[in-house]
Design a protein around this motif. Structure first.
Motif, short mmCIF file in Angstrom:
data_model
loop_
_atom_site.label_atom_id
_atom_site.label_comp_id
_atom_site.label_asym_id
_atom_site.label_seq_id
_atom_site.Cartn_x
_atom_site.Cartn_y
_atom_site.Cartn_z
N VAL A 282 14.22 137.82 37.48
CA VAL A 282 14.78 137.87 38.83
C VAL A 282 15.92 136.87 38.96
O VAL A 282 16.97 137.15 39.55
CB VAL A 282 13.69 137.57 39.88
N ILE A 294 18.81 146.31 42.61
CA ILE A 294 17.38 146.55 42.37
C ILE A 294 17.09 147.98 41.92
O ILE A 294 16.28 148.18 41.01
CB ILE A 294 16.55 146.18 43.62
N PHE A 301 10.79 146.65 36.63
CA PHE A 301 9.91 145.72 37.31
C PHE A 301 8.57 146.36 37.66
O PHE A 301 7.53 145.71 37.61
CB PHE A 301 10.59 145.17 38.57
N LEU A 314 6.89 137.08 40.52
CA LEU A 314 8.15 137.73 40.87
C LEU A 314 8.67 137.21 42.21
O LEU A 314 9.87 136.92 42.36
CB LEU A 314 7.94 139.24 40.93
N VAL A 318 12.12 135.28 43.39
CA VAL A 318 12.94 135.60 44.56
C VAL A 318 13.20 134.35 45.39
O VAL A 318 14.32 134.12 45.87
CB VAL A 318 12.26 136.69 45.42
#
Length: 397
Positions: A282, A294, A301, A314, A318
């Motif tokens: 990420v 994305i 992912f 994850l 972010v």
């Protein structure tokens, strides 16, 4: 027999490959019982890969008229007298709103209903997924009458092919495979990625025999071999750690690498199943355009996120990405969460728990609080969507 016209009537090219029968109408009855029948609606719908009830209901929504479907008798009716020209104009609008890709305007799309009841046009031509206008009345009808297709995997919520056309060969092949449901779904995503990457669907499957692994390790070079057995702890400060390796590689190759390339590289490093890999990817795979990026890596992912711990790692990535590296992106947190949620990367309960519990694990407390505060619009949307689902279930009972 109706003449054949371009699905996009604004395209004059006579060699345009996407064609459909011209819409025909027939007025029946009189007085209060007058109605307009579309005798070739099934043929049109088949060309659009949509159920014939969808464009018929769209006509009713736009004209404020009742509609009737007799699927066994192949009769699709709109109450009132409506000329063909007007209905053809409305059909163009239906095609624009519910068939054409929002990115490339190609009609080769399927409708997908996410677990959050968002309807998406999944384009097989360019690989993009674009949301339909959920304010249109037809969306309520589609959600209650989702497209039918052979069963595909779903982590939560249907992922259906739009239309009454037969399942594709790829879908039929998937039905015969013995892989778990998650792998089936990701293989389908990989097949869609192939349009861009020129990689075949089966390239997700990498030879994991001892001989093949040894060959890949040898190709990586001696300097890296000692790092292939790194565990989940944080003892990876060495510049040659696999996490540093994949982070640097992802940053250098993010413009050209496909999802399959990245997954294989993680396998070569022995960290494709490690939750920390997601955190690192990420931070290094995305740029300030993360929301639009994305979709390119959604399949990757989703494949690599196999547990709650993976999801939390994850989300930690972010937090670092928007809270530390790109603080100007904090207002975009709801869009980032929505994109990951629509690709079944993040689960509703995990997002809710994360959004309501400040943590100092990945960033300091103030940044963590700021990022979670920004997520509130998406958390509110989740709550409202759940309340609407419960209300609909109650009404049905």
């Amino acid at each position: 027999m109706a003449k054949v016209v371009n699905i996009r009537r604004d395209v004059d090219d006579k060699f345009y490959r996407y064609r459909m029968p011209a819409l025909l109408t027939k007025i029946e009855g009189k007085g209060n019982g007058i109605k307009t029948v579309v005798p070739n609606m099934s043929d049109i719908a088949r060309a659009l890969s949509r159920p014939p009830t969808y464009p018929t209901k769209f006509f009713g929504c736009e004209l404020g008229a009742q509609t009737t479907f007799d699927e066994k008798g192949d009769r699709y009716i709109v109450n009132g007298a409506h000329d063909a020209t007007r209905l053809r104009e409305l059909l163009d609008q239906f095609i624009d709103k519910f068939v054409l890709c929002g990115e490339c305007k190609n009609p080769e799309t399927d409708l997908i209903i996410t677990k959050g009841d968002i309807i998406i046009r999944d384009c097989k031509a360019c690989g993009q997924r674009t949301t339909v206008d959920m304010r249109h009345k037809l969306t309520t009808f589609i959600l209650k009458n989702p497209p039918k297709i052979s069963k595909k995997s779903k982590k939560a919520g249907p992922t259906e092919n739009g239309g009454g056309s037969p399942p594709t060969e790829a879908a039929e092949a998937e039905g015969a495979e013995s892989d778990d449901e998650l792998t089936k779904r990701i293989k389908l995503e990989a097949a869609e990625l192939a349009d861009k990457t020129n990689l075949k669907e089966d390239e997700w499957a990498v030879d994991t025999s001892p001989e093949a692994v040894k060959a890949r390790v040898e190709a990586l070079g001696g300097e890296l071999r000692s790092n292939l057995a790194v565990g989940d702890d944080d003892s990876d400060e060495d510049a040659n750690s696999p996490y540093k390796q994949i982070g640097q590689w992802a940053k250098e190759n993010r413009e050209t690498a496909s999802a399959v390339d990245i997954y294989k590289h993680a396998q070569d490093l022995g960290i494709e199943k490690k939750h920390k890999t997601l955190q690192v990817l990420v931070q290094n795979l995305f740029t300030e355009n993360i929301v639009s990026e994305i979709p390119k890596f959604g399949a990757l992912f989703a494949k690599m996120t196999t547990s709650e711990r993976h999801q939390k790692s994850l989300l930690g990535g972010v937090e670092i990405f928007v809270g530390v590296t790109h603080p100007d992106l904090v207002p975009s947190v709801p869009k980032i969460l929505m994109a990951l949620y629509q690709y079944d990367v993040l689960e509703e309960e995990v997002i809710k728990q994360w959004g309501t519990h400040v943590s100092k694990k990945y960033v300091d407390k103030d940044i963590s609080k700021k990022v979670r505060k920004a997520s509130e619009p998406f958390l509110k949307w989740l709550e409202e969507a759940e309340a609407e689902d419960e209300e609909e279930e109650s009404d049905e009972e």
